[in-house]
Design a protein around this motif. Structure first.
Motif, PDB file in Angstrom:
ATOM      1  N   ASP A  22      37.888  13.674 -20.250  1.00 26.06           N
ATOM      2  CA  ASP A  22      38.458  13.258 -18.963  1.00 26.06           C
ATOM      3  C   ASP A  22      38.368  11.745 -18.797  1.00 26.06           C
ATOM      4  O   ASP A  22      39.303  11.100 -18.311  1.00 26.06           O
ATOM      5  N   HIS A  23      37.230  11.178 -19.206  1.00 23.31           N
ATOM      6  CA  HIS A  23      37.066   9.722 -19.161  1.00 23.31           C
ATOM      7  C   HIS A  23      38.120   9.036 -20.017  1.00 23.31           C
ATOM      8  O   HIS A  23      38.774   8.081 -19.572  1.00 23.31           O
ATOM      9  N   ALA A  24      38.304   9.543 -21.231  1.00 15.30           N
ATOM     10  CA  ALA A  24      39.268   8.933 -22.152  1.00 15.30           C
ATOM     11  C   ALA A  24      40.680   9.007 -21.581  1.00 15.30           C
ATOM     12  O   ALA A  24      41.437   8.032 -21.645  1.00 15.30           O
ATOM     13  N   LEU A  25      41.042  10.155 -21.025  1.00 17.22           N
ATOM     14  CA  LEU A  25      42.390  10.342 -20.506  1.00 17.22           C
ATOM     15  C   LEU A  25      42.659   9.431 -19.309  1.00 17.22           C
ATOM     16  O   LEU A  25      43.670   8.716 -19.265  1.00 17.22           O
ATOM     17  N   VAL A  26      41.745   9.431 -18.337  1.00 19.11           N
ATOM     18  CA  VAL A  26      41.953   8.649 -17.114  1.00 19.11           C
ATOM     19  C   VAL A  26      41.922   7.151 -17.420  1.00 19.11           C
ATOM     20  O   VAL A  26      42.777   6.387 -16.933  1.00 19.11           O
ATOM     21  N   ALA A  27      40.956   6.712 -18.218  1.00 12.70           N
ATOM     22  CA  ALA A  27      40.861   5.291 -18.549  1.00 12.70           C
ATOM     23  C   ALA A  27      42.088   4.828 -19.337  1.00 12.70           C
ATOM     24  O   ALA A  27      42.589   3.714 -19.130  1.00 12.70           O
ATOM     25  N   SER A  28      42.584   5.676 -20.220  1.00 10.64           N
ATOM     26  CA  SER A  28      43.773   5.320 -21.002  1.00 10.64           C
ATOM     27  C   SER A  28      44.999   5.191 -20.105  1.00 10.64           C
ATOM     28  O   SER A  28      45.821   4.289 -20.296  1.00 10.64           O
ATOM     29  N   ILE A  29      45.141   6.085 -19.137  1.00 17.10           N
ATOM     30  CA  ILE A  29      46.262   5.987 -18.198  1.00 17.10           C
ATOM     31  C   ILE A  29      46.186   4.670 -17.434  1.00 17.10           C
ATOM     32  O   ILE A  29      47.194   3.975 -17.250  1.00 17.10           O
ATOM     33  N   GLY A  30      44.975   4.308 -16.996  1.00 15.58           N
ATOM     34  CA  GLY A  30      44.812   3.071 -16.239  1.00 15.58           C
ATOM     35  C   GLY A  30      45.098   1.828 -17.051  1.00 15.58           C
ATOM     36  O   GLY A  30      45.853   0.943 -16.610  1.00 15.58           O
ATOM     37  N   PHE A  31      44.535   1.762 -18.258  1.00 10.42           N
ATOM     38  CA  PHE A  31      44.611   0.535 -19.048  1.00 10.42           C
ATOM     39  C   PHE A  31      45.814   0.458 -19.984  1.00 10.42           C
ATOM     40  O   PHE A  31      46.245  -0.651 -20.335  1.00 10.42           O
ATOM     41  N   LEU A  32      46.353   1.599 -20.407  1.00  7.41           N
ATOM     42  CA  LEU A  32      47.448   1.563 -21.374  1.00  7.41           C
ATOM     43  C   LEU A  32      48.804   1.917 -20.783  1.00  7.41           C
ATOM     44  O   LEU A  32      49.828   1.730 -21.448  1.00  7.41           O
ATOM     45  N   ILE A  33      48.824   2.429 -19.551  1.00 10.22           N
ATOM     46  CA  ILE A  33      50.100   2.763 -18.916  1.00 10.22           C
ATOM     47  C   ILE A  33      50.312   1.964 -17.636  1.00 10.22           C
ATOM     48  O   ILE A  33      51.311   1.250 -17.493  1.00 10.22           O
TER      49      ILE A  33
END
Length: 218
Positions: A22-33
């Motif tokens: 969940d951390h990986a998914l949410v952080a990736s959405i924030g920083f990479l999208i």
């Protein structure tokens, strides 16, 4: 970290793994999208309209901010599930990213609301260039951070019982290629942008006795 369990995607994720996922998914959405989207909004819209600032600020702060902070909180929770004592590159870079993001927000607010007469070659205040450079640093560091999480951190902390899917690795690569390609193309509009900014400054200097442009945006 070795594991006595075989590598089996058929096994359900353990609670600690779910928290890390969940951390990986949410952080990736924030920083990479979301952050790249806000950056591209500024890069392209400012070439055609003076009303680019608020869409840029809304995406990079009002929308990205809660997602990024949620990803950070999930990371702390995931770390506690795995013992919470290891300080590796992924955790140090994650902390650095959060600090840089907060600094970047303050710089953006300062640029928008505090106008200073100091100009450097190019006709813009120095903090404007700092804001742009720091934004690129954050996005580049975030790209590395997600790669590190996928290829290094996840296997180390979980024992790689559930290997990261190839689709996640492909998604990371696609997001990186798309953003940097679009950003590179957007740099082609810089001459047009600088010409427009120069024209607006000339108009304001004629209308303002002290020669300071009062309406200059970030």
């Amino acid at each position: 970290m070795s594991s006595p369990f075989p590598h089996s995607p058929s096994l359900p994720l353990f609670p600690a793994e779910k928290k890390a996922r969940d951390h990986a998914l949410v952080a990736s959405i924030g920083f990479l999208i979301l952050l790249p989207l806000g950056t591209l909004i500024a890069r392209y819209l400012r070439t055609f309209t003076n009303g680019w600032f608020w869409p840029h600020a809304a995406v990079n702060f009002l929308i990205s901010g809660p997602v990024i902070f949620a990803g950070w909180a999930l990371g702390i929770q995931a770390n506690s599930r795995f013992g919470g004592t290891v300080s590796d590159a992924h955790k140090r870079i994650g902390t650095a990213l959060m600090i840089l993001y907060i600094i970047q927000i303050f710089i953006g607010v300062f640029i928008h609301y505090v106008k200073i007469p100091i100009r450097i070659p190019g006709g813009r205040p120095p903090q404007n260039y700092l804001h742009a450079i720091l934004g690129i640093v954050i996005l580049a560091l975030a790209s590395w951070q997600v790669h590190n999480g996928i290829y290094t951190e996840w296997p180390q902390i979980t024992g790689n019982i559930h290997p990261v899917r190839q689709s996640a690795k492909h998604a990371w690569l696609a997001l990186i290629i798309v953003f940097w390609a679009l950003y590179g193309l957007g740099l082609g509009f810089l001459p047009r942008q600088y010409k427009q900014e120069s024209s607006r400054r000339s108009v304001n200097e004629k209308e303002t006795p002290d020669g300071i442009k009062l309406s200059d945006a970030a």
